[in-house]
Design an enzyme around this catalytic site. Structure first.
Site: not given
Ligand code: PEP
Length: 243
Positions: A9-11, A88, A90, A158, A164, A203, A224-225
């Site tokens: 997920n590049w957000k 998600h 967010e 999640e 993150g 993470s 993510g990251g």
């Protein structure tokens, strides 16, 4: 056991130049690899992605209409997506999305022929409280449509406090939560629930992926990251393939 899926997920990150990195990713036999870039990059990403599937990060509940700034599931499909993330944390936090809306988004995804990745997970306060598993079970129940199958749905657990932050639940907590999710899915969806893929997200890094993938009901990861750089994402994919 569900499909083995390593999903990135590049957000709200990514440039056209970063899409070149997709060409370097490989999907070992038996493992599916997915990248969800921001919506404007989906079409270009799908044209160059090779063995990597492309997905959206959200879709609207409706097929079309007066919803400025939103994207219909069918538009993601037209652009080359085969998956879409819904719910998600967010989106739940930034846009006050409810379980009922997320369920409707998943139904919109099905109608467009997309696989929905339905995200659930607790806050830190909920993790520390006595009802953590009940809260996650209620999210799962409320966010997952009756029409969910192993083909059209992936569940992503999640924990919000792990996204993150570099913090990860203990392996025992991951096992307990994923086992509970598998039991609920099996009770509700019978055979489809036994093979619906359940991802862990929060993470995930090259350094911890192999241990997380030892859990029986962890079928893959939502990352993510570490999905932004092929040098970080490929070792996670390879750890999944080896699990
Ligand atoms: C995510 O965005 O869903 C996520 C799990 O992020 P990260 O891997 O950076 O914690």
């Amino acid at each position: 056991m569900g499909r083995k899926l390593a999903a990135g997920n590049w957000k709200m990150n990514g440039t056209p130049a970063m899409l070149d990195g997709l060409k370097t990713l490989s999907a070992p036999n038996g493992t599916q690899v997915l990248i969800c870039p921001p919506a404007p990059l989906i079409h270009r990403a799908a044209q160059i992605a090779g063995p990597v599937a492309i997905g959206g990060q959200d879709c609207h509940t409706q097929a079309s209409g007066a919803h400025t700034g939103d994207t219909a599931a069918s538009m993601l499909k037209d652009a080359g997506a085969t998956y879409v993330i819904v719910g998600h944390s967010e989106r739940r936090a930034d846009h006050a999305e409810t379980n009922a809306q997320i369920r409707a988004k998943a139904e919109a995804a099905y109608a467009a022929g997309l696989t929905a990745i339905i995200c659930i997970g607790e806050s830190e306060a909920e993790r520390l409280g006595p009802d953590c598993l009940d809260i996650i079970a209620a999210q799962l129940d409320g966010s997952t449509p009756d029409g969910a199958t192993a083909d059209n749905t992936v569940i992503a657990y999640e924990p919000i406090w792990a996204i993150g932050t570099g913090r990860v639940p203990t392996l025992d907590q991951i096992i307990e939560t994923h086992d509970m999710i598998r039991e609920k899915l099996t009770n509700r969806f019978a055979a489809q629930g036994t093979t619906m893929s359940i991802l862990y997200g929060g993470s995930v890094k090259p350094s911890n992926a192999a241990e997380i993938f030892t859990a029986q009901n962890v079928d893959g990861a939502l990352v993510g990251g570490a999905s932004l750089k092929p040098d970080d994402f490929q070792p996670i994919i390879d750890a999944l393939a080896a699990s």
